[in-house]
Design a protein around this motif. Structure first.
Motif, PDB file in Angstrom:
ATOM      1  N   ARG A 201      14.303   1.282  -6.339  1.00 28.24           N
ATOM      2  CA  ARG A 201      14.394   1.482  -4.898  1.00 28.24           C
ATOM      3  C   ARG A 201      15.421   2.555  -4.531  1.00 28.24           C
ATOM      4  O   ARG A 201      15.212   3.318  -3.581  1.00 28.24           O
ATOM      5  CB  ARG A 201      14.767   0.143  -4.244  1.00 28.24           C
ATOM      6  N   ASP A 202      16.493   2.663  -5.291  1.00 28.87           N
ATOM      7  CA  ASP A 202      17.543   3.622  -4.934  1.00 28.87           C
ATOM      8  C   ASP A 202      17.251   5.035  -5.438  1.00 28.87           C
ATOM      9  O   ASP A 202      18.036   5.954  -5.218  1.00 28.87           O
ATOM     10  CB  ASP A 202      18.912   3.150  -5.449  1.00 28.87           C
TER      11      ASP A 202
ATOM     12  N   PHE B 237       2.620  -4.757 -11.104  1.00 31.37           N
ATOM     13  CA  PHE B 237       2.695  -4.746  -9.644  1.00 31.37           C
ATOM     14  C   PHE B 237       3.847  -5.591  -9.106  1.00 31.37           C
ATOM     15  O   PHE B 237       4.501  -5.221  -8.127  1.00 31.37           O
ATOM     16  CB  PHE B 237       1.360  -5.231  -9.091  1.00 31.37           C
ATOM     17  N   LEU B 238       4.116  -6.733  -9.738  1.00 31.85           N
ATOM     18  CA  LEU B 238       5.183  -7.591  -9.228  1.00 31.85           C
ATOM     19  C   LEU B 238       6.549  -6.908  -9.322  1.00 31.85           C
ATOM     20  O   LEU B 238       7.428  -7.149  -8.489  1.00 31.85           O
ATOM     21  CB  LEU B 238       5.207  -8.927  -9.974  1.00 31.85           C
TER      22      LEU B 238
ATOM     23  N   VAL C 149      10.862  -3.884  -3.229  1.00 36.32           N
ATOM     24  CA  VAL C 149      10.759  -3.818  -1.762  1.00 36.32           C
ATOM     25  C   VAL C 149      10.733  -5.225  -1.165  1.00 36.32           C
ATOM     26  O   VAL C 149      10.211  -5.442  -0.073  1.00 36.32           O
ATOM     27  CB  VAL C 149       9.510  -3.011  -1.325  1.00 36.32           C
ATOM     28  N   ARG C 150      11.320  -6.151  -1.878  1.00 35.37           N
ATOM     29  CA  ARG C 150      11.291  -7.552  -1.461  1.00 35.37           C
ATOM     30  C   ARG C 150      11.835  -7.746  -0.050  1.00 35.37           C
ATOM     31  O   ARG C 150      11.330  -8.554   0.730  1.00 35.37           O
ATOM     32  CB  ARG C 150      12.089  -8.400  -2.451  1.00 35.37           C
TER      33      ARG C 150
ATOM     34  N   LEU D 218       0.830  -1.205   0.000  1.00 34.33           N
ATOM     35  CA  LEU D 218       0.000   0.000   0.000  1.00 34.33           C
ATOM     36  C   LEU D 218       0.861   1.250   0.000  1.00 34.33           C
ATOM     37  O   LEU D 218       0.567   2.222  -0.710  1.00 34.33           O
ATOM     38  CB  LEU D 218      -0.918  -0.016   1.227  1.00 34.33           C
ATOM     39  N   ALA D 219       1.930   1.240   0.778  1.00 32.26           N
ATOM     40  CA  ALA D 219       2.828   2.393   0.829  1.00 32.26           C
ATOM     41  C   ALA D 219       3.616   2.552  -0.464  1.00 32.26           C
ATOM     42  O   ALA D 219       3.752   3.661  -0.993  1.00 32.26           O
ATOM     43  CB  ALA D 219       3.778   2.254   2.015  1.00 32.26           C
ATOM     44  N   ALA D 220       4.121   1.454  -0.997  1.00 34.06           N
ATOM     45  CA  ALA D 220       4.968   1.515  -2.196  1.00 34.06           C
ATOM     46  C   ALA D 220       4.209   2.002  -3.417  1.00 34.06           C
ATOM     47  O   ALA D 220       4.787   2.622  -4.313  1.00 34.06           O
ATOM     48  CB  ALA D 220       5.582   0.147  -2.475  1.00 34.06           C
ATOM     49  N   ILE D 221       2.904   1.735  -3.473  1.00 36.88           N
ATOM     50  CA  ILE D 221       2.107   2.165  -4.621  1.00 36.88           C
ATOM     51  C   ILE D 221       1.448   3.530  -4.399  1.00 36.88           C
ATOM     52  O   ILE D 221       0.821   4.062  -5.315  1.00 36.88           O
ATOM     53  CB  ILE D 221       1.016   1.130  -4.977  1.00 36.88           C
TER      54      ILE D 221
END
Length: 572
Positions: free
Chosen positions: A363-364, A322-323, A329-330, A263-266
């Protein structure tokens, strides 16, 4: 063939009851249909009055084909459908009713498993609440977002651009004629909102939760791959029955951990908070609003979609889907959380890739380094309130302002554009009477339109505080879900215009700067009390009498927990 089927209680044997059950279902169906073949319901929320879900009958046919191929018997079951844009006073008023009705129909009927077809905001949450309570093998097929519409060469975000363009009209920078011309361009195809609103958020969160085949959520409604995945889901539903894979057998707090990270990442909708809390409550999982802050607050925002960014859902799909977001954020995901496939979510991420780094940031180089939902507490929200920093103005995340109070949404609409209203951009707009009990149903009114006189001066955001909800497609510095709500006796009920309020998101505070002595002496004014709902009968009466507060998912108190699939009494 599958042994120990639940439906054998209806169809096996040679007594009168078994005869009746089989005979009424025959109608061209061979006798073998009742001999060890799983009976799979397709809980379908398709409705012409729920335009986002109108195409789900086509999706259901692909699910049926998959069920038949795997040796099951598909049975389409229309269930309560809630159209977010159509239903008055608010679709949230009936989410719990839809969940309760679906639960009862799944339990009452001869079925062994269920495929849940949803799309519009409340349909996937209500279906998951029902499935969690009845605890039959269940899997979700999200209906998918619409394709991007364009107006004068610019992409239109469904919902988000409605709010933006309507404010431009009120601010005098867009003509009413041009605004109306954009209407036919907004909705380009079948499917739900194409922004990261509640519909998109809940589809993706349902996948992160483990209840959707990994890689399916976010597939646009017109995309042929949606039908392919629906077919595969039908096949899987039959296997779920054979394996006795029910919600209670694989959904744990670890799954909700992953849903919060996702939810946060999207940059997902704040509405997901009340929905996840309600689903967890049905499963008996101890999830609180503080978990959203603890797990998600420092998660980076990686998806550049409206309302937190600029792109739309079909862009997310072409950029890797989405994947690809979850793969970034794995390390933040709980590797023990299983999915409907029987495998951990993290096992499905190896081949995911980002193909457009402007849509899905690595991510970076995140869009924002820490953008999860923040939970605020203080003298104005002792039970908590939430804010979505990724959709807010950074300069307002720490702010002290004078309250301008509205006793109801009707009061707000009557006065907001009054040129004599004493308000400026430093004020804090307060709207009460919009919580679960007070409205009733907790409507999406927290992102209050700004005063016309301030829009004309170029102001585009102010701090707003409310005990209601906000559309997932909306944006702004909005504090919402204030608990306890005004109608439940919360401090919001006695705030007065002129009071000073302090918002400090970094320190998670929302405080009313009034002495304890003065505060304890105050009582709600007559206009506030008159604004609270007071239904005499029907669902609204039941709802107001039993609804829980936002921090508990706004479910009904007697629906928390599961009742299982056992029918209380046999037919006679």
């Amino acid at each position: 063939m599958v042994t120990n089927l639940r439906t054998a209680e209806w169809y096996s044997g040679d007594d009168r009851n078994a005869y009746i059950h089989r005979a009424w279902m025959r109608r061209g169906v061979p006798a073998s249909a009742f001999d060890g073949r799983p009976q799979i319901a397709i809980a379908n929320t398709a409705s012409d009055l729920t335009p986002c879900n109108a195409h789900l009958t086509e999706v259901a046919q692909s699910v049926k084909n998959g069920i038949y191929e795997a040796g099951g018997v598909p049975l389409e079951l229309p269930v309560v459908s809630l159209g977010e844009t159509q239903v008055r006073p608010t679709a949230m008023l009936w989410r719990n009713m839809a969940a309760m009705a679906t639960e009862e129909m799944l339990r009452a009927n001869p079925i062994d498993g269920v495929v849940l077809l949803g799309g519009c905001d409340k349909t996937i949450p209500s279906l998951l609440m029902a499935a969690a309570s009845v605890d039959l093998p269940a899997v979700v097929v999200p209906g998918g977002p619409m394709l991007t519409g364009h107006f004068r060469g610019e992409a239109l975000g469904c919902g988000t651009d409605v709010w933006r363009l309507s404010e431009e009209v009120r601010g005098g920078t867009l003509s009413q004629e041009d605004f109306m011309k954009s209407e036919s361009s907004m909705i380009r195809s079948k499917g739900h909102c194409n922004t990261m609103g509640t519909a998109s958020s809940m589809a993706l969160v349902a996948e992160a939760l483990g209840t959707v085949i990994p890689g399916l959520a976010g597939t646009p409604a017109p995309d042929a791959r949606l039908l392919e995945a629906a077919h595969e889901t039908g096949r899987l539903a039959v296997q779920l029955v054979a394996d006795d894979r029910r919600p209670s057998t694989f959904l744990t707090k670890a799954n909700f951990h992953n849903a919060i990270v996702a939810l946060a990442a999207i940059g997902g909708s704040t509405n997901a908070v009340v929905h996840l809390l309600a689903i967890a409550g049905r499963l008996g999982i101890d999830l609180t609003i503080d978990d959203f802050d603890r797990i998600g607050a420092e998660v980076p925002l990686l998806v550049n979609l409206q309302p937190s960014g600029k792109y739309l859902m079909d862009d997310l799909q072409r950029a890797g889907g989405f994947l690809a977001v979850l793969r970034e954020v794995r390390d933040l995901l709980d590797p023990t959380a299983l999915t409907i496939t029987g495998r951990p979510l993290v096992d499905h991420l190896d081949n995911a890739r980002i193909w457009d780094r402007d849509v899905i940031t690595p991510r970076d180089a995140p869009l924002q380094p820490a953008a999860g939902i923040s939970v605020l507490r203080g003298s104005l929200a002792p039970g908590g309130a939430i804010i979505k920093p990724s959709a807010a103005s950074p300069h307002l995340l720490k702010h002290r302002g004078r309250a301008v109070v509205f006793d109801s949404i009707e009061d707000f609409r009557a006065r907001i554009d009054d040129p004599d209203l004493e308000i400026d951009e430093t004020s804090i707009m307060v709207l009460r009477g919009c919580g679960p009990k007070g409205y009733p149903g907790m409507p999406e009114v927290s992102n209050m339109p700004l005063p016309k006189k301030l829009l004309e001066r170029g102001v585009r955001d102010m701090v707003r505080v409310c005990d209601g909800r906000m559309s997932g497609t909306a944006y702004g510095t909005v504090v919402l879900h204030v608990t306890p709500e005004a109608a439940a006796g919360g401090p919001l009920s006695v705030v007065q215009t002129g009071d000073w309020i302090t918002l400090d998101v970094r320190n998670r505070r929302l405080d009313l700067d009034v002495s304890d002595e003065e505060f304890s002496a105050r009582r709600p004014n007559e206009a506030t009390l008159e604004g609270f709902a007071a239904p005499r009968r029907g669902w609204e009466r039941l709802y107001v009498d039993h609804v829980l507060q936002a921090d508990q998912g706004a479910d009904l108190d007697f629906l928390v927990g599961a009742s299982g699939s056992k029918v209380s009494r046999e037919s006679h």
